[in-house]
Design a protein around this motif. Structure first.
Motif, mmCIF file in Angstrom:
data_model
loop_
_atom_site.group_PDB
_atom_site.id
_atom_site.type_symbol
_atom_site.label_atom_id
_atom_site.label_comp_id
_atom_site.label_asym_id
_atom_site.label_seq_id
_atom_site.Cartn_x
_atom_site.Cartn_y
_atom_site.Cartn_z
ATOM 1 N N UNK A 1 38.028 14.892 9.743
ATOM 2 C CA UNK A 1 37.505 13.800 10.546
ATOM 3 C C UNK A 1 36.848 12.786 9.615
ATOM 4 N N UNK A 2 36.466 11.664 10.158
ATOM 5 C CA UNK A 2 35.842 10.624 9.341
ATOM 6 C C UNK A 2 34.778 9.899 10.131
ATOM 7 N N UNK A 3 33.996 9.097 9.427
ATOM 8 C CA UNK A 3 32.962 8.299 10.061
ATOM 9 C C UNK A 3 32.497 7.209 9.122
ATOM 10 N N UNK A 4 31.912 6.164 9.677
ATOM 11 C CA UNK A 4 31.426 5.049 8.864
ATOM 12 C C UNK A 4 30.140 5.392 8.124
ATOM 13 N N UNK A 5 29.335 6.273 8.711
ATOM 14 C CA UNK A 5 28.069 6.686 8.099
ATOM 15 C C UNK A 5 28.049 8.206 7.985
ATOM 16 N N UNK A 6 27.095 8.720 7.212
ATOM 17 C CA UNK A 6 26.955 10.176 7.110
ATOM 18 C C UNK A 6 26.606 10.788 8.463
ATOM 19 N N UNK A 7 25.737 10.133 9.212
ATOM 20 C CA UNK A 7 25.381 10.641 10.545
ATOM 21 C C UNK A 7 26.613 10.713 11.439
ATOM 22 N N UNK A 8 27.431 9.687 11.403
ATOM 23 C CA UNK A 8 28.622 9.647 12.247
ATOM 24 C C UNK A 8 29.634 10.720 11.846
ATOM 25 N N UNK A 9 29.860 10.894 10.547
ATOM 26 C CA UNK A 9 30.832 11.895 10.113
ATOM 27 C C UNK A 9 30.336 13.299 10.429
ATOM 28 N N UNK A 10 29.026 13.533 10.352
ATOM 29 C CA UNK A 10 28.486 14.851 10.688
ATOM 30 C C UNK A 10 28.626 15.132 12.185
ATOM 31 N N UNK A 11 28.362 14.129 13.004
ATOM 32 C CA UNK A 11 28.522 14.288 14.446
ATOM 33 C C UNK A 11 29.994 14.526 14.788
ATOM 34 N N UNK A 12 30.897 13.775 14.148
ATOM 35 C CA UNK A 12 32.327 13.946 14.390
ATOM 36 C C UNK A 12 32.801 15.335 13.948
ATOM 37 N N UNK A 13 32.276 15.822 12.834
ATOM 38 C CA UNK A 13 32.646 17.149 12.340
ATOM 39 C C UNK A 13 32.198 18.228 13.322
ATOM 40 N N UNK A 14 30.968 18.120 13.783
ATOM 41 C CA UNK A 14 30.447 19.094 14.748
ATOM 42 C C UNK A 14 31.295 19.101 16.022
ATOM 43 N N UNK A 15 31.632 17.933 16.511
ATOM 44 C CA UNK A 15 32.455 17.825 17.715
ATOM 45 C C UNK A 15 33.860 18.372 17.473
ATOM 46 N N UNK A 16 34.444 18.063 16.328
ATOM 47 C CA UNK A 16 35.801 18.532 16.013
ATOM 48 C C UNK A 16 35.850 20.059 15.928
ATOM 49 N N UNK A 17 34.852 20.665 15.300
ATOM 50 C CA UNK A 17 34.811 22.129 15.200
ATOM 51 C C UNK A 17 34.650 22.734 16.598
ATOM 52 N N UNK A 18 33.774 22.170 17.409
ATOM 53 C CA UNK A 18 33.576 22.672 18.777
ATOM 54 C C UNK A 18 34.865 22.601 19.580
ATOM 55 N N UNK A 19 35.565 21.488 19.475
ATOM 56 C CA UNK A 19 36.819 21.333 20.212
ATOM 57 C C UNK A 19 37.892 22.286 19.687
ATOM 58 N N UNK A 20 37.903 22.507 18.393
ATOM 59 C CA UNK A 20 38.909 23.385 17.776
ATOM 60 C C UNK A 20 38.763 24.827 18.268
ATOM 61 N N UNK A 21 37.525 25.302 18.344
ATOM 62 C CA UNK A 21 37.321 26.716 18.719
ATOM 63 C C UNK A 21 37.101 26.903 20.222
ATOM 64 N N UNK A 22 37.048 25.814 20.973
ATOM 65 C CA UNK A 22 36.690 25.852 22.390
ATOM 66 C C UNK A 22 37.520 26.841 23.216
ATOM 67 N N UNK A 23 38.812 26.760 23.176
ATOM 68 C CA UNK A 23 39.664 27.605 24.010
ATOM 69 C C UNK A 23 40.410 28.658 23.207
ATOM 70 N N UNK A 24 39.956 28.939 22.010
ATOM 71 C CA UNK A 24 40.621 29.913 21.150
ATOM 72 C C UNK A 24 40.018 31.300 21.323
ATOM 73 N N UNK A 25 40.789 32.295 20.966
ATOM 74 C CA UNK A 25 40.297 33.672 20.897
ATOM 75 C C UNK A 25 39.506 33.788 19.599
ATOM 76 N N UNK A 26 38.183 33.826 19.702
ATOM 77 C CA UNK A 26 37.328 33.789 18.519
ATOM 78 C C UNK A 26 37.529 34.988 17.615
#
Length: 101
Positions: free
Chosen positions: A54-79
């Motif tokens: 993922x990417x972002x214009x600022x460090x805060x944005x890229x960190x928020x995008x990373x957190x969201x991307x990881x959550x979405x990735x594992x959301x419906x998976x068999x952990x």
């Protein structure tokens, strides 16, 4: 010394072979990612365990995008298949390109 460790490991497996499976099936509590400056601007984050970028214009944005991307990735998976706990921590390494005067 290595021989002694191997013998103890082998003896442990003979006593209880399920220990080996338990060691292999340990769920990760942390996901690792690297953040680095983008080619043109902003920042890019790449997860080391999963195909997440993922990417972002600022460090805060890229960190928020990373957190969201990881959550979405594992959301419906068999952990257990991913070998990850339900709410893993994200450990981030920041790559800094040195600026020379």
């Amino acid at each position: 010394m290595i021989g002694a460790i191997a013998l103890r490991w082998s003896a442990t497996l003979k006593q209880n072979p399920l220990n080996y499976c338990e060691i292999l099936m340990t769920l990760r509590e942390k996901i690792h990612a690297t953040v680095y400056p983008g080619d043109q601007s902003g920042y890019v984050a790449e997860c080391q365990e999963f195909a997440i970028v993922t990417q972002g214009n600022t460090l805060d944005e890229v960190m928020q995008n990373l957190s969201e991307a990881v959550s979405l990735y594992i959301e419906d998976e068999d952990l257990s298949q991913l070998q990850v706990v339900a709410q893993p921590s994200i450990v981030v390494t920041f790559e800094l390109v040195p600026q020379y005067a």
